[in-house]
Design an enzyme around this catalytic site. Structure first.
Site, PDB file in Angstrom:
ATOM      1  CB  ALA A  48      39.132  63.001  37.554  1.00  0.00           C
ATOM      2  CE  LYS A 104      40.821  44.660  55.154  1.00  0.00           C
ATOM      3  NZ  LYS A 104      39.871  43.242  55.571  1.00  0.00           N
ATOM      4  CD  GLU A 137      39.656  55.033  51.567  1.00  0.00           C
ATOM      5  OE1 GLU A 137      40.504  55.967  52.157  1.00  0.00           O
ATOM      6  OE2 GLU A 137      39.426  54.280  52.750  1.00  0.00           O
ATOM      7  N   GLY A 193      37.439  47.871  52.095  1.00  0.00           N
ATOM      8  CA  GLY A 193      36.691  47.388  51.113  1.00  0.00           C
ATOM      9  C   GLY A 193      36.192  48.692  50.422  1.00  0.00           C
ATOM     10  N   GLY A 243      34.783  35.887  45.667  1.00  0.00           N
ATOM     11  CA  GLY A 243      36.119  36.443  45.769  1.00  0.00           C
ATOM     12  C   GLY A 243      36.974  37.986  46.887  1.00  0.00           C
TER      13      GLY A 243
HETATM   14  P1  NDP Z   1      43.114  37.982  42.847  1.00  0.00           P
HETATM   15  O1  NDP Z   1      44.414  36.562  43.749  1.00  0.00           O
HETATM   16  O2  NDP Z   1      42.493  37.257  42.797  1.00  0.00           O
HETATM   17  O3  NDP Z   1      44.396  38.631  42.152  1.00  0.00           O
HETATM   18  C1  NDP Z   1      45.630  38.300  42.144  1.00  0.00           C
HETATM   19  C2  NDP Z   1      46.644  39.598  41.019  1.00  0.00           C
HETATM   20  O4  NDP Z   1      47.412  38.963  40.435  1.00  0.00           O
HETATM   21  C3  NDP Z   1      46.337  38.596  39.624  1.00  0.00           C
HETATM   22  O5  NDP Z   1      45.767  38.727  38.483  1.00  0.00           O
HETATM   23  C4  NDP Z   1      47.253  37.253  38.970  1.00  0.00           C
HETATM   24  O6  NDP Z   1      47.709  37.406  37.691  1.00  0.00           O
HETATM   25  C5  NDP Z   1      48.207  38.366  39.464  1.00  0.00           C
HETATM   26  N1  NDP Z   1      49.698  37.641  40.306  1.00  0.00           N
HETATM   27  C6  NDP Z   1      49.609  37.308  41.484  1.00  0.00           C
HETATM   28  N2  NDP Z   1      51.333  36.857  41.640  1.00  0.00           N
HETATM   29  C7  NDP Z   1      51.945  37.565  41.079  1.00  0.00           C
HETATM   30  C8  NDP Z   1      53.081  37.189  40.358  1.00  0.00           C
HETATM   31  N3  NDP Z   1      54.136  36.647  40.448  1.00  0.00           N
HETATM   32  N4  NDP Z   1      53.472  38.284  38.885  1.00  0.00           N
HETATM   33  C9  NDP Z   1      52.052  39.257  37.934  1.00  0.00           C
HETATM   34  N5  NDP Z   1      51.011  38.654  38.386  1.00  0.00           N
HETATM   35  C10 NDP Z   1      50.879  38.164  39.724  1.00  0.00           C
HETATM   36  O7  NDP Z   1      43.340  38.912  44.371  1.00  0.00           O
HETATM   37  P2  NDP Z   1      43.002  40.173  44.759  1.00  0.00           P
HETATM   38  O8  NDP Z   1      42.250  40.442  43.386  1.00  0.00           O
HETATM   39  O9  NDP Z   1      41.377  39.331  45.302  1.00  0.00           O
HETATM   40  O10 NDP Z   1      43.052  40.529  45.222  1.00  0.00           O
HETATM   41  C11 NDP Z   1      44.753  41.550  45.050  1.00  0.00           C
HETATM   42  C12 NDP Z   1      44.688  43.083  46.307  1.00  0.00           C
HETATM   43  O11 NDP Z   1      43.678  43.489  46.679  1.00  0.00           O
HETATM   44  C13 NDP Z   1      45.763  41.784  47.344  1.00  0.00           C
HETATM   45  O12 NDP Z   1      46.563  43.089  47.731  1.00  0.00           O
HETATM   46  C14 NDP Z   1      44.382  41.881  48.626  1.00  0.00           C
HETATM   47  O13 NDP Z   1      44.741  41.409  49.481  1.00  0.00           O
HETATM   48  C15 NDP Z   1      43.949  43.015  47.989  1.00  0.00           C
HETATM   49  N6  NDP Z   1      41.997  43.434  48.378  1.00  0.00           N
HETATM   50  C16 NDP Z   1      41.395  42.705  47.731  1.00  0.00           C
HETATM   51  C17 NDP Z   1      39.617  42.445  48.188  1.00  0.00           C
HETATM   52  C18 NDP Z   1      38.943  41.370  47.677  1.00  0.00           C
HETATM   53  O14 NDP Z   1      37.492  41.557  47.878  1.00  0.00           O
HETATM   54  N7  NDP Z   1      39.181  40.289  47.489  1.00  0.00           N
HETATM   55  C19 NDP Z   1      39.396  44.135  48.944  1.00  0.00           C
HETATM   56  C20 NDP Z   1      40.646  44.391  49.198  1.00  0.00           C
HETATM   57  C21 NDP Z   1      41.868  44.322  48.753  1.00  0.00           C
HETATM   58  P3  NDP Z   1      46.799  35.841  37.193  1.00  0.00           P
HETATM   59  O15 NDP Z   1      45.574  36.080  37.314  1.00  0.00           O
HETATM   60  O16 NDP Z   1      47.361  35.780  35.459  1.00  0.00           O
HETATM   61  O17 NDP Z   1      47.062  34.848  38.050  1.00  0.00           O
HETATM   62  N1  HSE Z   2      39.720  39.054  52.415  1.00  0.00           N
HETATM   63  C1  HSE Z   2      39.526  40.467  52.341  1.00  0.00           C
HETATM   64  C2  HSE Z   2      38.114  40.261  53.517  1.00  0.00           C
HETATM   65  C3  HSE Z   2      39.102  41.176  51.609  1.00  0.00           C
HETATM   66  O1  HSE Z   2      37.554  39.692  53.605  1.00  0.00           O
HETATM   67  O2  HSE Z   2      37.870  41.453  54.270  1.00  0.00           O
HETATM   68  C4  HSE Z   2      38.863  42.580  51.769  1.00  0.00           C
HETATM   69  O3  HSE Z   2      40.086  43.373  52.254  1.00  0.00           O
END
Ligand code: NDP
Ligand code: HSE
Length: 430
Positions: A34, A207, A131, A136, A189
């Protein structure tokens, strides 16, 4: 080396902790690539006391992530919370409104509010990058926005949901039960916080709408995506499809049909020789057809902590380098509205599954309805079912217009011979 890019992470779940691990492990390489360090300065989630398996002691904790939008020591807000509205939307609006870059993995947010956010970003000059929201780890948005920028793209399709692909390919490989495999996808996950978004097709539709907008230069139209998930796909469908020479995959498909926008997410049958038929597990694959590039195929891990973190941090590296273009490949104001295309004239082969009473004349009744509607049968299987007085009839038609299939099913509607709603799946012919 110049000043660090200072990042705040909102959300420390699967993706957020993946980003922490990646930045810690590849810190020096990222800085060299970067031209400056990428540093996490602050983090936020709901529950501060939760052990997340990563060391957060070096970062400032914020109980309220809303504070990131105004913090002077933050250049980029990374929204990894999820949800199309609520705190994610408020944070995105506030951060971009305050001129801070926003990186998000949140496809629901972008599908519903992407144009509004892109407008704010263009007004304040703040970059908006997402992205990780599509497919993913695969750099498909960057590839299409930059690498294919010179092309007219009229069709984009593929496997866009890792959870569904994992479920379907595991059911096919070892006959495991739907619920058992879905639980495994959740444990790894892959699934959304509410897995109904995955299995009902909504996540793939989010998507697809983003891809369509970026590829075709049309305004985001999530509401225009005809969406059906995999909840009605049965083990018997997978077995019959296999016997007929196909596999079943959840496919998102979008194209411009005489200037009108066709967007559909459906479970489809793919001939065994089709390149997407070999995509197993949580892998995603996207095909885009450019008028000069020809067919482009992007393939890679579609979900999970590491792959998604890879895409999030790639956006951070672009920001650190100062290499950021328009979120949708052109200014949001240049995106054009497109009417939703009709579907009755679309043609292709179709798979039909009927669950019927095992009695004289049922097959003739189905055949008559299909004959009257002009639907010609290519293959038909009636596997023996154990016990009971039901039978399953699986049919693959010759190429036929969708309106003819609808007519045949209307003729059969209400028939005493049918014991369940017929299942209809299109056969991918692209
Ligand atoms: P998780 O449910 O694992 O994590 C969500 C996080 O957000 C947690 O740390 C949670 O806190 C926090 N959170 C939720 N609500 C609140 C709130 N009201 N205030 C503050 N913090 C909050 O989700 P993912 O990591 O799986 O996904 C996150 C994003 O990425 C989503 O938009 C999802 O669609 C996207 N995504 C996910 C993929 C995947 O493979 N999982 C792939 C591509 C995109 P706490 O931990 O304390 O509960
Ligand atoms: N829940 C989504 C999937 C995560 O299974 O493809 C990646 O966007």
């Amino acid at each position: 080396m110049t000043e660090a890019l200072r990042v705040a992470l909102a959300g420390l779940g699967t993706v957020g902790t993946g980003v922490v691990r990646l930045i810690e492990e590849n810190r020096e390489l990222i800085a060299r690539r970067a031209g400056r360090p990428v540093e996490i300065v602050a983090v936020s989630a709901r529950d501060r006391s939760r052990d997340r398996g990563v060391d957060l002691s070096g970062y400032r904790w914020a109980d309220d992530m809303a504070a990131f939008a105004q913090a002077e020591d933050i250049d980029v807000v990374c929204e990894l919370v999820g949800g199309s509205d609520g705190p994610a939307l408020a944070l995105a609006r506030d951060a971009l409104g305050a001129g801070k870059a926003l990186v998000t993995a949140n496809k629901a947010l972008i599908a519903h509010h992407g144009l509004e956010l892109a407008d704010i970003a263009e007004r304040t000059g703040a970059p908006l990058l997402f992205e990780a929201a599509v497919a993913g780890a695969i750099p498909v948005l960057k590839g299409l926005r930059e690498g294919a920028a010179a092309n007219r793209i009229e069709r984009v399709y593929g496997i866009l949901n890792g959870t569904c692909n994992y479920v379907l390919s595991a059911m096919e490989a070892d006959g495991r039960d739907f619920d058992e495999v879905l639980s495994a996808a959740q444990a790894i996950g892959y699934a959304e916080a509410d897995p109904a978004f995955d299995i009902e097709g909504t996540d793939a539709a989010h998507k697809l709408s983003i891809l369509a907008s970026l590829c075709f230069g049309t305004r985001l139209d999530f509401a225009g995506v005809e969406t059906r998930g995999i909840t009605q796909v049965r083990a018997e469908d997978i077995a019959q499809a296999r016997a007929l020479g196909y596999v079943i995959r959840l496919i998102g498909f979008a194209e411009l049909d005489e200037g009108k926008l066709f967007q559909r997410v459906h479970p489809c049958l793919l001939p065994l020789a089709h390149p997407l038929a070999r995509i197993d597990g949580a892998t995603n694959a996207v095909v885009a057809e450019g008028n000069y590039s020809g067919r482009l195929l992007f393939q890679g891990a579609g979900a999970g902590d590491g792959p998604t973190a890879s895409a999030v941090v790639a956006d951070l590296v672009d920001l650190a380098r100062g290499q950021v273009g328009h979120s949708f490949a052109m200014p949001a104001s240049a995106l054009e509205p497109a009417e939703t295309a009709e579907t009755g004239h679309r043609s292709g082969k179709v798979y039909l599954r009927f669950e019927v009473a095992d009695k004289v004349g049922v097959l003739a009744e189905i055949a008559a309805a299909m004959r009257d509607a002009g639907v010609s049968v290519e293959s038909l299987i009636q596997p023996a079912l154990a016990g009971g007085d039901s039978a399953l009839i699986a049919i693959v038609t010759h190429e036929v217009e969708e309106r003819c299939i609808d007519q045949a099913l209307q003729k059969l509607a209400g028939s005493d011979s049918l014991q369940a709603e017929p299942m209809v799946m299109h056969i991918l012919n692209a």
